[in-house]
Design an enzyme around this catalytic site. Structure first.
Site, PDB file in Angstrom:
ATOM      1  N   HIS A 103       0.833  -1.326   0.019  1.00 30.86           N
ATOM      2  CA  HIS A 103      -0.205  -0.068   0.008  1.00 30.86           C
ATOM      3  C   HIS A 103       0.908   1.230   0.253  1.00 30.86           C
ATOM      4  O   HIS A 103       1.972   1.351   0.771  1.00 30.86           O
ATOM      5  CB  HIS A 103      -0.863  -0.129   1.354  1.00 30.86           C
ATOM      6  CG  HIS A 103      -0.465  -0.079   2.491  1.00 30.86           C
ATOM      7  ND1 HIS A 103       0.200  -1.303   3.245  1.00 30.86           N
ATOM      8  CD2 HIS A 103      -0.270   0.786   3.452  1.00 30.86           C
ATOM      9  CE1 HIS A 103       0.676  -1.006   4.152  1.00 30.86           C
ATOM     10  NE2 HIS A 103       0.455   0.271   4.656  1.00 30.86           N
ATOM     11  N   HIS A 105       0.789   5.276   0.850  1.00 33.61           N
ATOM     12  CA  HIS A 105       0.229   6.319   1.699  1.00 33.61           C
ATOM     13  C   HIS A 105       0.341   7.769   0.585  1.00 33.61           C
ATOM     14  O   HIS A 105       1.315   8.206   0.314  1.00 33.61           O
ATOM     15  CB  HIS A 105       1.100   6.713   2.954  1.00 33.61           C
ATOM     16  CG  HIS A 105       0.857   5.597   3.927  1.00 33.61           C
ATOM     17  ND1 HIS A 105       0.078   5.487   4.865  1.00 33.61           N
ATOM     18  CD2 HIS A 105       1.473   4.385   3.936  1.00 33.61           C
ATOM     19  CE1 HIS A 105       0.173   4.276   5.563  1.00 33.61           C
ATOM     20  NE2 HIS A 105       1.087   3.668   5.069  1.00 33.61           N
TER      21      HIS A 105
END
Length: 141
Positions: A103, A105
């Protein structure tokens, strides 16, 4: 390197087993707001394909995630009247990774406003819902 765990929290969100405040989705990427944001509009961008992190992701999936992150960064700049954007990505525990599904950010930033400490304050669901709707609307055009 350990194997990908299909029961990690982000895999459950991708399967619809856990709720999230979705801002973007296409065939290869999914993005939602962090429930403990470091700044308003803090969004997490994931590949839909199983990938533990940067070290094992398919290069095409990584490229697509970064394209989605760029779209979300541009939308966040508009929605939050940001002066800049911070993009972070962590790999393995020693690198700061906590959830083992790749992932990125994407965090809109205001000049002179420091980031909140990581995982320090859970945002109200109503605030996240409002932010998600605004981001999604800009992303749809």
């Amino acid at each position: 390197m350990p194997n990908y765990d299909p029961n990690n929290i982000f895999a459950k969100i991708l399967r619809g087993e856990l709720p999230c405040h979705k801002v973007y989705e296409d065939d290869h990427a999914f993005a939602f707001l962090d429930i403990m944001p470091r700044a308003s509009g803090h969004t997490l961008v994931l590949p839909k394909a199983p990938a533990r992190n940067l070290l094992d992701v398919d290069p095409a999936d990584l490229a697509h995630v970064m394209q989605a992150a760029q779209k979300i960064a541009k939308a966040g700049m508009k929605v939050f009247n940001a002066d800049g954007v911070t993009v972070q990505q962590f790999n393995e525990s020693a690198g700061g990774q906590v959830v083992f599904h790749l992932h990125v950010h994407v965090i809109p930033r205001k000049q002179g406003v420091p980031l909140k400490p990581p995982a320090s304050v859970k945002e109200e669901a109503s605030v996240l819902s409002d932010q998600a709707l605004k981001l999604a609307a800009v992303l749809r055009g």
